[in-house]
Write a protein that holds these residues in place. Structure first.
Motif, PDB file in Angstrom:
ATOM      1  N   ILE A   6     -17.381 -20.827  70.761  1.00 20.72           N
ATOM      2  CA  ILE A   6     -17.730 -22.243  70.632  1.00 20.72           C
ATOM      3  C   ILE A   6     -16.848 -22.907  69.579  1.00 20.72           C
ATOM      4  N   ARG A   7     -16.645 -22.217  68.468  1.00 18.24           N
ATOM      5  CA  ARG A   7     -15.815 -22.798  67.405  1.00 18.24           C
ATOM      6  C   ARG A   7     -14.365 -22.965  67.883  1.00 18.24           C
ATOM      7  N   TYR A   8     -13.849 -21.967  68.578  1.00 16.93           N
ATOM      8  CA  TYR A   8     -12.486 -22.066  69.094  1.00 16.93           C
ATOM      9  C   TYR A   8     -12.371 -23.204  70.099  1.00 16.93           C
ATOM     10  N   PHE A   9     -13.370 -23.323  70.976  1.00 12.38           N
ATOM     11  CA  PHE A   9     -13.353 -24.395  71.968  1.00 12.38           C
ATOM     12  C   PHE A   9     -13.332 -25.763  71.296  1.00 12.38           C
ATOM     13  N   VAL A  10     -14.173 -25.961  70.285  1.00 14.32           N
ATOM     14  CA  VAL A  10     -14.241 -27.259  69.606  1.00 14.32           C
ATOM     15  C   VAL A  10     -12.914 -27.576  68.925  1.00 14.32           C
ATOM     16  N   ALA A  11     -12.326 -26.578  68.276  1.00 18.60           N
ATOM     17  CA  ALA A  11     -11.042 -26.814  67.605  1.00 18.60           C
ATOM     18  C   ALA A  11      -9.972 -27.245  68.605  1.00 18.60           C
ATOM     19  N   LEU A  12      -9.900 -26.569  69.744  1.00 18.98           N
ATOM     20  CA  LEU A  12      -8.902 -26.937  70.745  1.00 18.98           C
ATOM     21  C   LEU A  12      -9.224 -28.281  71.381  1.00 18.98           C
ATOM     22  N   ALA A  13     -10.496 -28.554  71.602  1.00 19.72           N
ATOM     23  CA  ALA A  13     -10.891 -29.833  72.196  1.00 19.72           C
ATOM     24  C   ALA A  13     -10.543 -30.990  71.277  1.00 19.72           C
ATOM     25  N   GLU A  14     -10.606 -30.778  69.970  1.00 20.94           N
ATOM     26  CA  GLU A  14     -10.285 -31.848  69.028  1.00 20.94           C
ATOM     27  C   GLU A  14      -8.775 -31.981  68.817  1.00 20.94           C
ATOM     28  N   LEU A  32      -6.124 -17.025  70.723  1.00 17.54           N
ATOM     29  CA  LEU A  32      -6.891 -18.243  70.985  1.00 17.54           C
ATOM     30  C   LEU A  32      -6.934 -18.516  72.483  1.00 17.54           C
ATOM     31  N   SER A  33      -5.784 -18.368  73.140  1.00 16.29           N
ATOM     32  CA  SER A  33      -5.727 -18.606  74.579  1.00 16.29           C
ATOM     33  C   SER A  33      -6.654 -17.650  75.325  1.00 16.29           C
ATOM     34  N   ARG A  34      -6.678 -16.381  74.888  1.00 16.42           N
ATOM     35  CA  ARG A  34      -7.552 -15.406  75.549  1.00 16.42           C
ATOM     36  C   ARG A  34      -9.027 -15.741  75.342  1.00 16.42           C
ATOM     37  N   GLN A  35      -9.372 -16.194  74.132  1.00 16.35           N
ATOM     38  CA  GLN A  35     -10.769 -16.531  73.848  1.00 16.35           C
ATOM     39  C   GLN A  35     -11.231 -17.717  74.700  1.00 16.35           C
ATOM     40  N   ILE A  36     -10.362 -18.696  74.892  1.00 18.15           N
ATOM     41  CA  ILE A  36     -10.708 -19.851  75.720  1.00 18.15           C
ATOM     42  C   ILE A  36     -10.880 -19.407  77.174  1.00 18.15           C
ATOM     43  N   GLN A  37     -10.008 -18.523  77.645  1.00 18.69           N
ATOM     44  CA  GLN A  37     -10.134 -18.014  79.011  1.00 18.69           C
ATOM     45  C   GLN A  37     -11.440 -17.244  79.193  1.00 18.69           C
ATOM     46  N   GLN A  38     -11.811 -16.461  78.170  1.00 23.03           N
ATOM     47  CA  GLN A  38     -13.085 -15.733  78.241  1.00 23.03           C
ATOM     48  C   GLN A  38     -14.259 -16.699  78.316  1.00 23.03           C
ATOM     49  N   LEU A  39     -14.182 -17.766  77.538  1.00 20.02           N
ATOM     50  CA  LEU A  39     -15.252 -18.758  77.543  1.00 20.02           C
ATOM     51  C   LEU A  39     -15.361 -19.421  78.914  1.00 20.02           C
ATOM     52  N   GLU A  40     -14.252 -19.809  79.458  1.00 22.32           N
ATOM     53  CA  GLU A  40     -14.268 -20.432  80.784  1.00 22.32           C
ATOM     54  C   GLU A  40     -14.808 -19.467  81.835  1.00 22.32           C
ATOM     55  N   GLY A  41     -14.482 -18.173  81.655  1.00 20.80           N
ATOM     56  CA  GLY A  41     -15.023 -17.175  82.578  1.00 20.80           C
ATOM     57  C   GLY A  41     -16.536 -17.088  82.479  1.00 20.80           C
ATOM     58  N   GLU A  42     -17.059 -17.178  81.259  1.00 21.06           N
ATOM     59  CA  GLU A  42     -18.511 -17.148  81.052  1.00 21.06           C
ATOM     60  C   GLU A  42     -19.177 -18.382  81.649  1.00 21.06           C
ATOM     61  N   VAL A  43     -18.586 -19.542  81.418  1.00 26.73           N
ATOM     62  CA  VAL A  43     -19.168 -20.799  81.900  1.00 26.73           C
ATOM     63  C   VAL A  43     -19.006 -20.912  83.420  1.00 26.73           C
ATOM     64  N   GLY A  44     -17.885 -20.395  83.922  1.00 28.81           N
ATOM     65  CA  GLY A  44     -17.650 -20.423  85.356  1.00 28.81           C
ATOM     66  C   GLY A  44     -16.901 -21.643  85.841  1.00 28.81           C
ATOM     67  N   VAL A  45     -16.352 -22.442  84.938  1.00 19.04           N
ATOM     68  CA  VAL A  45     -15.561 -23.617  85.309  1.00 19.04           C
ATOM     69  C   VAL A  45     -14.412 -23.759  84.328  1.00 19.04           C
ATOM     70  N   LEU A  46     -13.388 -24.514  84.716  1.00 17.91           N
ATOM     71  CA  LEU A  46     -12.307 -24.822  83.790  1.00 17.91           C
ATOM     72  C   LEU A  46     -12.769 -25.896  82.813  1.00 17.91           C
ATOM     73  N   LEU A  47     -12.485 -25.675  81.551  1.00 16.21           N
ATOM     74  CA  LEU A  47     -12.840 -26.653  80.513  1.00 16.21           C
ATOM     75  C   LEU A  47     -11.624 -27.466  80.089  1.00 16.21           C
ATOM     76  N   PHE A  48     -10.412 -26.940  80.367  1.00 19.86           N
ATOM     77  CA  PHE A  48      -9.182 -27.629  79.983  1.00 19.86           C
ATOM     78  C   PHE A  48      -8.203 -27.647  81.169  1.00 19.86           C
ATOM     79  N   HIS A  49      -7.463 -28.762  81.273  1.00 24.56           N
ATOM     80  CA  HIS A  49      -6.271 -28.811  82.105  1.00 24.56           C
ATOM     81  C   HIS A  49      -5.099 -28.446  81.201  1.00 24.56           C
ATOM     82  N   ARG A  50      -4.291 -27.445  81.606  1.00 31.25           N
ATOM     83  CA  ARG A  50      -3.172 -27.003  80.776  1.00 31.25           C
ATOM     84  C   ARG A  50      -1.858 -27.215  81.535  1.00 31.25           C
ATOM     85  N   THR A  51      -0.905 -27.792  80.847  1.00 27.39           N
ATOM     86  CA  THR A  51       0.470 -27.844  81.356  1.00 27.39           C
ATOM     87  C   THR A  51       1.375 -27.384  80.225  1.00 27.39           C
TER      88      THR A  51
END
Length: 290
Positions: A6-14, A32-51
């Motif tokens: 959650i903390r990593y997600f908030v930091a990246l979202a901000e 950090l990238s791996r932790q965000i991917q793990q979070l998205e896997g848990e939630v089951g949806v993409l939380l970020f668009h990445r380019t």
């Protein structure tokens, strides 16, 4: 999912930038990238668009961010509550007292001033009811009239109060100047709380009268001192008390010929570990020099 996700997600979202978010979190970018991917896997949806050039929150990510802030706030609040509780600054304390509570007010005021975040619950309750409530963990501290026969409880006397006569204000003895004799009440009707409510208090009153050569003529019994005072004010009889609560229609008179006093004790369960409880008890013992 763990709190760090959650903390990593908030930091990246901000920050909306992996490099800046990594610096802020003091971790390398790949973890950090791996932790965000793990979070998205848990939630089951993409939380970020990445380019290659930018990072953006998806609509799901924006919704998740709002809840993430709330989760972190709740966690921080839990930390604060735990710290305050460890310092006896937060929690709930249930205190029962006999009579009208006038004797408990000074220590309650003192405790409240030092620990304003503690929720105090004060309950008027007879001695017998207090013992049952202490056994059932419904109250934390009882201020009552001994004796108390219970191996589960610690009972310590902290106050010895002289008895006074409680009279209707138009009673001849009430209009008499100065103290009176207990023997003057020999022919009076008594209003009293029954023995089942508080054996110690009842026995002190009857003992005082017997020592003066008479058995009290108890004509009315009621379950609380406030009602006793109301009935006395209506001329239904007289009573004996250790209190001095000012009530319309009632006069309190000192007694000159008795040395009997009413003991008041603090009672609590053995082995109680609550920091809030011990903060009150320490202040109580210090206040009454127990």
């Amino acid at each position: 999912m763990e709190l760090r996700h959650i903390r990593y997600f908030v930091a990246l979202a901000e920050e909306l930038n992996f490099s800046r978010a990594s610096e802020r979190l003091h971790i390398a970018q790949p973890p950090l990238s791996r932790q965000i991917q793990q979070l998205e896997g848990e939630v089951g949806v993409l939380l970020f668009h990445r380019t290659n050039r930018r990072v953006e929150l998806t609509n799901a990510g924006k919704a998740f961010l709002e809840k993430a802030y709330q989760m972190l706030d709740l966690v921080e609040d839990a930390f604060d509550t735990a710290r305050m509780t460890a310092r006896a600054e937060h929690g709930k304390l249930v205190i029962a007292f006999t009579g009208t509570g006038e004797n408990i007010l000074p220590i309650v005021q003192k405790y409240r001033a030092k620990y304003p975040s503690v929720n105090l619950n004060l309950q008027q309750m007879g001695t017998t009811a207090q013992i049952h409530a202490l056994h059932g963990k419904q109250i934390d501290v009882g201020l009552l009239t001994p004796p108390v026969n219970s191996e589960q409880l610690i009972v310590k006397n902290y106050m010895h109060l002289p008895l006074k006569a409680m009279l209707p204000e138009k009673h001849p003895l009430a209009m008499k100047g100065g103290p009176i004799s207990i023997a003057d009440l020999a022919d009076e009707s008594f209003v009293i709380t029954p023995r089942v409510i508080g054996p110690g208090f009842y026995d002190v009153i009857t003992k005082t009268c017997l020592q003066a050569g008479f058995s009290p003529n108890i004509t009315v019994e009621t379950h609380d001192l406030q009602t006793v005072m109301s009935l006395v004010s209506l001329g239904m009889g007289v009573s004996l008390t250790a209190g001095n609560t000012q009530t319309t229609g009632v006069v309190f008179k000192e007694l000159v010929d008795t040395t009997v006093t009413l003991d008041i004790a603090v009672a609590y369960r053995r082995g109680e570990k609550s920091e809030v409880f011990h903060s009150f008890l320490d202040m109580f013992f210090d206040y009454y020099s127990i």
